[in-house]
Design an enzyme around this catalytic site. Structure first.
Site, PDB file in Angstrom:
ATOM      1  N   SER A 158       0.771  -1.067   0.005  1.00  0.00           N
ATOM      2  CA  SER A 158       0.047   0.005   0.151  1.00  0.00           C
ATOM      3  C   SER A 158       0.838   1.171   0.085  1.00  0.00           C
ATOM      4  CB  SER A 158      -0.990  -0.113   1.250  1.00  0.00           C
ATOM      5  OG  SER A 158      -1.926   0.860   1.152  1.00  0.00           O
ATOM      6  N   ARG A 219     -12.353   6.985   8.984  1.00  0.00           N
ATOM      7  CA  ARG A 219     -11.832   5.484   8.866  1.00  0.00           C
ATOM      8  C   ARG A 219     -12.907   4.486   8.266  1.00  0.00           C
ATOM      9  NH1 ARG A 219      -7.321   2.420   8.646  1.00  0.00           N
ATOM     10  NH2 ARG A 219      -7.679   0.394   9.796  1.00  0.00           N
ATOM     11  N   ASP A 299      -9.066  -5.141  -6.194  1.00  0.00           N
ATOM     12  CA  ASP A 299      -8.566  -3.826  -5.351  1.00  0.00           C
ATOM     13  C   ASP A 299      -9.446  -2.574  -5.852  1.00  0.00           C
ATOM     14  OD1 ASP A 299      -7.267  -1.665  -3.933  1.00  0.00           O
ATOM     15  OD2 ASP A 299      -5.364  -2.960  -3.987  1.00  0.00           O
ATOM     16  N   HIS A 329      -8.088  -4.293  -1.625  1.00  0.00           N
ATOM     17  CA  HIS A 329      -6.733  -3.699  -1.333  1.00  0.00           C
ATOM     18  C   HIS A 329      -6.148  -4.228   0.111  1.00  0.00           C
ATOM     19  CE1 HIS A 329      -4.159  -0.592  -1.255  1.00  0.00           C
ATOM     20  NE2 HIS A 329      -4.092  -0.254   0.263  1.00  0.00           N
ATOM     21  N   ASP A 330      -6.901  -4.891   0.906  1.00  0.00           N
ATOM     22  CA  ASP A 330      -6.430  -5.589   2.329  1.00  0.00           C
ATOM     23  C   ASP A 330      -5.858  -6.870   2.312  1.00  0.00           C
ATOM     24  OD1 ASP A 330      -6.629  -3.374   3.815  1.00  0.00           O
ATOM     25  OD2 ASP A 330      -8.448  -3.871   5.185  1.00  0.00           O
TER      26      ASP A 330
END
Lengths: 355, 355
Positions: A158, A219, A299, A329-330
């Site tokens: 990332s 968040r 992603d 993405h994680d």
């Protein structure tokens, strides 16, 4: 320059663009970190010329694991990651990359000298625009301080991959290869818009003098960008009416994510590191270091098309690995086996040096 | 029941679940709307039994175009859409679907009697959970008031497609076919989470007694879900540092979107209609009306997989059309030619009746 666990020295100055800081400015190697195979933590303070904000006093906090005689591997994660990769004798708390770092894992202190740090800006004391290249400059200052002339590899995920690309571009003599997972040479304009709105949520919260609500919302919005619709569909059911309001099934999970993040993150750190991602702009053609580009088809933040573009424009030896993951993405945090395979393959050379 | 442009009558009561309101409760047909080929606006007030909020007084505003003798087509868009489809003699202002509605277009008042309304809740006076099925019940009340026994077609986009499916499920005798564009039998859990966070932005703004900031941010977040990374990449460049802050290239556009939306949207209307999308839960197997399901491969809000699921579960004659579009969920507003082709194909039967 002052090391937390070692005799203090006054700060040294590392200018942006110096390929190597002047040896005379280097502190002595911290005692703790020189214990063979042990993990060690330290911090030192120095001045760094920031790309967008001039010279700033920086306190850099790092952690190392493994014998310093082994091939050195720098490991960097997302903007929420930090110097503590896995539980070890420096701290028995779980690290942010337990799945890949530790005894018997792809990044093993028995085979590598592992180095990680807290992003500059992560302590919330630096309220200025931070370029990803500033992080690369800070890492080179750290390597100088630790008397590590060259990394066998830089493994970045990332934001860490963005910084790794900056490092490879600016300090080609200091790194043998780069593994860039889910991060590329630019911030995608759509992802940048998403982050800009997250920062607006913080600003909206700040208007009512309660930063935590805004930061929690930011968040929660980020979590959506890190994950996928497929995962949410598998985890969460239908919305319900409760007390005259509609509550969707993911809200409990998002509440948890927000509260957990707010408890550990200074608002300024979040804002400045989020901004920093959006400042990523690098011409990949200046990079001649071997790079393994790892992308995830699902992603939503770093489209696989940007990984293709990166691969096409890199000038050195280049490998591309495209993973499939429910976690988007994680994936680097969740797809233990697939990421380990990629890391082991990429790090074969520097592991063999160690064997 | 009172019509704005006609002699006022007291309100009538339409209970949820009534396939047809009792004829005695119907108002006389509004004079304006009965002028052949002309467009007309009206409003009437009645009580409706809401699924989650009991009996509520509703003021319903509608607009019609085209000769009432032509096949009747009800047209509904997203939660921001309204009764005014295109510029006409009821209002020369542009409507929300100029690309498809008007003389020579796929939905032509010369070939169809077109009916549209403002969503119940859109005026911001109804602060209660609104089920998509409530909208279908309100539409049937409107058709009764207009003495339209049966629609040749119901064309719905986004939330309008959800409501169309509800209508087809609840009032199969009142509709010949449904065209459901970019909306399905359920709110996807990921899209619901995205909307829930938009509503939290409004709540965060409300804490500081300034609803407009929160509503603007909610709209900006929604825009991201309506569009695609590909479009943003084509439109917007790199971020810049300005006055010590990072500003991403899409922010001017997003500012414009937010301001425009806030100027025309009551916060309560936004909140309740956004919630309503998340309450969509329908078993497609109860629908026997012919349905054309139109999905967009790039839609980030309504995944094409949900459209496949819908098609597999519908029991009547079913057609699926999958479009490709840079505009994702907003394709129905932007892809003029492709959407027109789908509409013309789907409406062939009722157009032939009119010929």
């Amino acid at each position: 320059m002052s090391f937390a666990h070692t005799p203090a020295v006054e700060f040294a100055v590392f200018d942006r663009g110096d390929a190597l800081a002047t040896p005379s400015a280097l502190a002595s190697h911290p005692d703790a970190a020189s214990i063979r195979g042990a993990s060690a933590r330290g911090e030192f303070t120095f001045d760094l010329e920031l790309r967008h904000a001039g010279r700033q006093r920086i306190t850099l906090r790092y952690e190392t694991q493994g014998d310093p005689a082994l091939p050195a591997v720098f490991v960097a994660g997302g903007i929420s990651a930090h110097r503590h990769l896995c539980a070890n004798d420096a701290s028995t708390q779980a690290g942010w990359w337990e799945s890949q770092v530790g005894s018997g894992r792809a990044l093993d202190p028995a085979r590598h000298h592992l180095i990680a740090f807290d992003w500059i800006g992560a302590d919330g004391t630096l309220d200025a625009p931070l370029d990803p290249s500033d992080q690369a400059d800070a890492i080179v200052a750290l390597l100088d301080a630790l008397r590590i002339p060259r990394l066998a590899a830089f493994v970045g995920c990332s934001y860490g991959a963005m910084v790794g690309l900056q490092f490879a571009a600016r300090y080609p003599a200091r790194v043998g290869e780069l593994v860039a997972i889910s991060g590329t040479h630019r911030a995608h304009p759509y992802a940048s818009a998403w982050r800009a709105l997250q920062r607006r949520a913080v600003a909206l919260g700040a208007l009512q003098c309660d930063e935590t609500h805004g930061l929690a919302l930011a968040r929660q919005l980020a979590i959506l960008s890190y994950r996928t619709p497929e995962e949410f569909a598998a985890r969460f059911g239908a919305a319900q009416v409760s007390d005259g309001r509609v509550r969707v099934a993911a809200e409990d999970y998002l509440d948890h994510c927000g509260a957990q993040y707010v408890a550990r993150t200074p608002t300024t750190a979040y804002l400045r590191l989020s901004e920093s991602i959006d400042l990523q702009q690098l011409d990949p053609s200046v990079i001649r270091v071997p790079v393994t580009v790892v992308a995830v088809a699902e992603d939503r933040l770093v489209p696989v098309s940007d990984a293709y573009d990166l691969v096409e424009r890199l000038r050195g030896e280049t490998r591309l690995r495209v993973l499939r993951s429910l976690y988007g993405h994680d994936a680097f945090l969740k797809e233990e086996a697939e990421v380990a395979t990629v890391l082991r393959e990429a790090l074969t050379d520097c592991t063999q040096v160690a064997a």
